[in-house]
Motif scaffolding. Structure first.
Motif, PDB file in Angstrom:
ATOM      1  N   GLY A 141     -17.249 -30.603  68.722  1.00 50.83           N
ATOM      2  CA  GLY A 141     -18.055 -29.446  69.075  1.00 50.83           C
ATOM      3  C   GLY A 141     -17.654 -28.254  68.215  1.00 50.83           C
ATOM      4  O   GLY A 141     -16.478 -27.876  68.174  1.00 50.83           O
ATOM      5  N   PHE A 142     -18.628 -27.679  67.522  1.00 54.54           N
ATOM      6  CA  PHE A 142     -18.329 -26.586  66.599  1.00 54.54           C
ATOM      7  C   PHE A 142     -17.775 -25.373  67.344  1.00 54.54           C
ATOM      8  O   PHE A 142     -16.821 -24.732  66.895  1.00 54.54           O
ATOM      9  CB  PHE A 142     -19.603 -26.212  65.830  1.00 54.54           C
ATOM     10  CG  PHE A 142     -19.393 -25.227  64.717  1.00 54.54           C
ATOM     11  CD1 PHE A 142     -18.285 -25.297  63.902  1.00 54.54           C
ATOM     12  CD2 PHE A 142     -20.320 -24.225  64.488  1.00 54.54           C
ATOM     13  CE1 PHE A 142     -18.083 -24.380  62.861  1.00 54.54           C
ATOM     14  CE2 PHE A 142     -20.139 -23.308  63.455  1.00 54.54           C
ATOM     15  CZ  PHE A 142     -19.029 -23.384  62.652  1.00 54.54           C
ATOM     16  N   GLU A 143     -18.369 -25.067  68.495  1.00 52.25           N
ATOM     17  CA  GLU A 143     -17.879 -23.914  69.251  1.00 52.25           C
ATOM     18  C   GLU A 143     -16.467 -24.138  69.780  1.00 52.25           C
ATOM     19  O   GLU A 143     -15.676 -23.198  69.868  1.00 52.25           O
ATOM     20  CB  GLU A 143     -18.837 -23.581  70.406  1.00 52.25           C
ATOM     21  CG  GLU A 143     -20.106 -22.873  69.967  1.00 52.25           C
ATOM     22  CD  GLU A 143     -21.088 -23.804  69.276  1.00 52.25           C
ATOM     23  OE1 GLU A 143     -21.897 -23.328  68.460  1.00 52.25           O
ATOM     24  OE2 GLU A 143     -21.061 -25.028  69.556  1.00 52.25           O
ATOM     25  N   ARG A 144     -16.142 -25.377  70.118  1.00 50.88           N
ATOM     26  CA  ARG A 144     -14.770 -25.657  70.549  1.00 50.88           C
ATOM     27  C   ARG A 144     -13.795 -25.419  69.398  1.00 50.88           C
ATOM     28  O   ARG A 144     -12.696 -24.894  69.589  1.00 50.88           O
ATOM     29  CB  ARG A 144     -14.659 -27.089  71.066  1.00 50.88           C
ATOM     30  CG  ARG A 144     -13.295 -27.417  71.632  1.00 50.88           C
ATOM     31  CD  ARG A 144     -13.305 -28.668  72.462  1.00 50.88           C
ATOM     32  NE  ARG A 144     -14.051 -28.488  73.701  1.00 50.88           N
ATOM     33  CZ  ARG A 144     -14.051 -29.351  74.709  1.00 50.88           C
ATOM     34  NH1 ARG A 144     -13.331 -30.458  74.625  1.00 50.88           N
ATOM     35  NH2 ARG A 144     -14.753 -29.126  75.791  1.00 50.88           N
ATOM     36  N   LEU A 145     -14.198 -25.796  68.190  1.00 56.82           N
ATOM     37  CA  LEU A 145     -13.372 -25.496  67.013  1.00 56.82           C
ATOM     38  C   LEU A 145     -13.217 -23.990  66.837  1.00 56.82           C
ATOM     39  O   LEU A 145     -12.125 -23.496  66.538  1.00 56.82           O
ATOM     40  CB  LEU A 145     -14.003 -26.107  65.761  1.00 56.82           C
ATOM     41  CG  LEU A 145     -13.364 -25.704  64.426  1.00 56.82           C
ATOM     42  CD1 LEU A 145     -11.943 -26.262  64.325  1.00 56.82           C
ATOM     43  CD2 LEU A 145     -14.213 -26.174  63.250  1.00 56.82           C
ATOM     44  N   LEU A 146     -14.299 -23.240  67.041  1.00 53.99           N
ATOM     45  CA  LEU A 146     -14.247 -21.795  66.845  1.00 53.99           C
ATOM     46  C   LEU A 146     -13.367 -21.109  67.885  1.00 53.99           C
ATOM     47  O   LEU A 146     -12.694 -20.119  67.587  1.00 53.99           O
ATOM     48  CB  LEU A 146     -15.669 -21.215  66.877  1.00 53.99           C
ATOM     49  CG  LEU A 146     -16.510 -21.579  65.656  1.00 53.99           C
ATOM     50  CD1 LEU A 146     -17.977 -21.283  65.907  1.00 53.99           C
ATOM     51  CD2 LEU A 146     -16.027 -20.820  64.428  1.00 53.99           C
ATOM     52  N   ILE A 147     -13.382 -21.615  69.102  1.00 52.34           N
ATOM     53  CA  ILE A 147     -12.465 -21.100  70.118  1.00 52.34           C
ATOM     54  C   ILE A 147     -11.030 -21.257  69.620  1.00 52.34           C
ATOM     55  O   ILE A 147     -10.197 -20.352  69.762  1.00 52.34           O
ATOM     56  CB  ILE A 147     -12.679 -21.831  71.452  1.00 52.34           C
ATOM     57  CG1 ILE A 147     -14.000 -21.373  72.098  1.00 52.34           C
ATOM     58  CG2 ILE A 147     -11.520 -21.604  72.404  1.00 52.34           C
ATOM     59  CD1 ILE A 147     -14.398 -22.171  73.333  1.00 52.34           C
ATOM     60  N   TYR A 148     -10.750 -22.388  69.005  1.00 51.10           N
ATOM     61  CA  TYR A 148      -9.413 -22.645  68.481  1.00 51.10           C
ATOM     62  C   TYR A 148      -9.099 -21.738  67.293  1.00 51.10           C
ATOM     63  O   TYR A 148      -8.009 -21.180  67.193  1.00 51.10           O
ATOM     64  CB  TYR A 148      -9.298 -24.109  68.071  1.00 51.10           C
ATOM     65  CG  TYR A 148      -7.909 -24.507  67.637  1.00 51.10           C
ATOM     66  CD1 TYR A 148      -6.888 -24.626  68.571  1.00 51.10           C
ATOM     67  CD2 TYR A 148      -7.620 -24.754  66.305  1.00 51.10           C
ATOM     68  CE1 TYR A 148      -5.608 -24.968  68.186  1.00 51.10           C
ATOM     69  CE2 TYR A 148      -6.342 -25.099  65.914  1.00 51.10           C
ATOM     70  CZ  TYR A 148      -5.339 -25.211  66.855  1.00 51.10           C
ATOM     71  OH  TYR A 148      -4.067 -25.548  66.473  1.00 51.10           O
ATOM     72  N   LEU A 149     -10.059 -21.558  66.389  1.00 54.85           N
ATOM     73  CA  LEU A 149      -9.832 -20.779  65.171  1.00 54.85           C
ATOM     74  C   LEU A 149      -9.716 -19.287  65.432  1.00 54.85           C
ATOM     75  O   LEU A 149      -9.011 -18.578  64.703  1.00 54.85           O
ATOM     76  CB  LEU A 149     -10.959 -21.024  64.170  1.00 54.85           C
ATOM     77  CG  LEU A 149     -11.049 -22.416  63.530  1.00 54.85           C
ATOM     78  CD1 LEU A 149     -12.311 -22.524  62.700  1.00 54.85           C
ATOM     79  CD2 LEU A 149      -9.824 -22.701  62.684  1.00 54.85           C
ATOM     80  N   THR A 150     -10.431 -18.783  66.437  1.00 56.86           N
ATOM     81  CA  THR A 150     -10.475 -17.334  66.672  1.00 56.86           C
ATOM     82  C   THR A 150      -9.563 -16.877  67.807  1.00 56.86           C
ATOM     83  O   THR A 150      -9.251 -15.682  67.892  1.00 56.86           O
ATOM     84  CB  THR A 150     -11.901 -16.877  67.002  1.00 56.86           C
ATOM     85  OG1 THR A 150     -12.326 -17.471  68.242  1.00 56.86           O
ATOM     86  CG2 THR A 150     -12.873 -17.262  65.894  1.00 56.86           C
TER      87      THR A 150
END
Length: 459
Positions: free
Chosen positions: A430-439
């Motif tokens: 999930g792209f948004e799950r990755l973004l939660i991790y990155l940000t």
């Protein structure tokens, strides 16, 4: 005079020092004094934005002092060093022209706003520093994903968003229909002549292309009608789903690890200013977490080994809210223990119990497990899920029968096992799950431009 962006100004700062430039953007804050003024300027092209300084020698000084926060302006002036930050110049303005005024009740006044408030004005929140950082990271990460796969010869496939199958068998789908209420119940009268829904995954269609192009990936929106209001669930989200022919489970884990590290390294390289801001915003530790992941090696354990580790911890006094059990799924607290307390690194958990995984996963010889894998990362838990696909016609169809999945409706998928099938594997992230991790921003509503959740479909 040529108009430049703040990005160009940053990249050519040494060359442009002392030169006169023109910038176009918006007023984030406007501090006025009797004989001068200071404008916090931004155009969205660079996270570190110059301060515009003007004095009463400026033409239309009084009019400029009346410019409101949020207004669009065009600024011409000399580039000079900033006494506050040598890497962020100031502009000594010789002209400031109003492009678009803004009323005094503009919702984004220069004060701290809650994330809940900003969701209510989601059409304006991209102008805040937080969301300038989040959505720049989103853009860079998306490009890094495409670059990773394109540089390695993967074909980008646009799988359908309207589908007649539910690949996961979960049933949490949005129905697509053109029927009036009085005609519903008869799919033959509907637009497609059969029940259809918005896709929850592009995997199955992706497999058909992997059997022709070897390595493919999808990257697009998916939909799930799950009535959940958690921080990590949304009805519309983006998924990355590569599918690789002639690839077994161990090779898949190699690809997942290389892929994730590549994306993290790219974001660290290209979004330094944004990540530094997000690190402070989220209380610190974000940069250390990402840097550590980029240089780490992922551990690998079977599901059975992982449960044994968790049970030993429990026996030695470690308290879990939920008891880890063989044959059952893991909880967030279990994932946290494995990544942060035991391995101190990302960890692949593979060979999962057959009964809690999807029908298309390769059935291991023990008859109890499938060649499935979840990648768990410190600070986030599960980030990717994948598997080697079941390629044996008899075992696939038997499993479909056990789960009540129609072989007739999915004949095209079953036929892949008859028409030159091969060992192949894939994963989804999930792209948004990755973004939660990155940000470090921990709510999915704040890493997607316009969130779609139960009872929320604004803008």
């Amino acid at each position: 005079m040529e108009v430049i962006t703040t990005r160009t100004l940053k990249e050519r700062l040494a060359e442009l020092q002392g030169q006169t430039v023109t910038l176009q953007g918006w007023i984030r804050n406007h501090r006025k004094q009797k004989n001068m003024g200071f404008i916090d300027f931004f155009d969205g092209m660079c996270f570190r934005n110059p301060q515009v300084v003007y004095d009463n020698n400026l033409k239309d000084f009084a009019a400029v002092q009346s410019f409101h926060i949020g207004s669009a302006i065009r600024v011409t002036g000399k580039v000079v060093p900033s006494y506050r930050d040598p890497e962020t110049p100031e502009i000594q303005a010789s002209e400031i022209v109003l492009e678009g005024d803004c009323p005094e009740d503009y919702p984004l006044q220069p004060k701290k706003h809650s994330l809940e408030y900003l969701r209510e004005i989601a059409y304006l929140r991209p102008r805040t520093r937080l969301f300038q950082a989040v959505f720049r990271v989103r853009s860079v990460a998306a490009m890094a994903i495409h670059t990773y796969f394109q540089d390695r010869g993967y074909l980008y496939v646009h799988t359908p968003l309207i589908t007649g199958n539910d690949a996961e068998g979960a049933g949490n789908t949005f129905t697509v229909t053109t029927l009036k209420p009085e005609d519903q119940g008869d799919p033959a009268k509907d637009f497609f002549g059969k029940p259809t829904s918005l896709a929850v995954t592009g995997q199955l269609e992706g497999e058909t292309f992997a059997m022709a192009f070897s390595n493919i990936y999808t990257f697009g929106p998916t939909f799930r009608a799950e009535n959940s209001n958690t921080k990590t669930h949304a009805a519309e989200f983006w998924m990355i789903e590569p599918e690789i022919a002639f690839c077994d489970l161990q090779q898949l884990m190699d690809i997942e690890e290389d892929f994730l590290k590549n994306i993290v390294k790219t974001v660290l390289e290209k979004c330094g200013d944004e990540l530094a801001f997000l690190d402070k915003f989220t209380g610190g530790g974000l940069l250390d977490k990402l840097t550590a992941l980029a240089g780490s090696t992922c551990a690998r354990v079977t599901h059975e080994e992982a449960i044994a580790i968790l049970r030993r911890a429990m026996e030695n006094g470690y308290e879990f809210q939920f008891e880890p059990k063989f044959g059952e799924d893991t909880a967030k607290e279990h994932e946290k223990y494995l990544t942060e307390e035991y391995f101190h690194s990302p960890v692949f958990v593979y060979n999962w119990p057959k009964d809690i995984k999807a029908f298309y996963m390769y059935q291991n010889d023990d008859g109890k497990t499938v060649s499935a894998v979840d990648l768990l990362v410190p600070g986030a838990g599960e980030l990717m899920g994948g598997s080697q696909r079941e390629t044996r016609y008899e075992l696939l169809t038997k499993r479909m029968d056990e789960l009540g999945i129609s072989k007739e409706d999915m004949y095209w998928y079953v036929n892949l096992r008859k028409f030159g099938g091969c060992t192949h594997s894939g994963f989804g992230m999930g792209f948004e799950r990755l973004l939660i991790y990155l940000t470090g921003v921990d709510n999915i509503r704040d890493v997607i431009p316009y969130f779609r959740t139960p009872m929320n479909c604004d803008f």
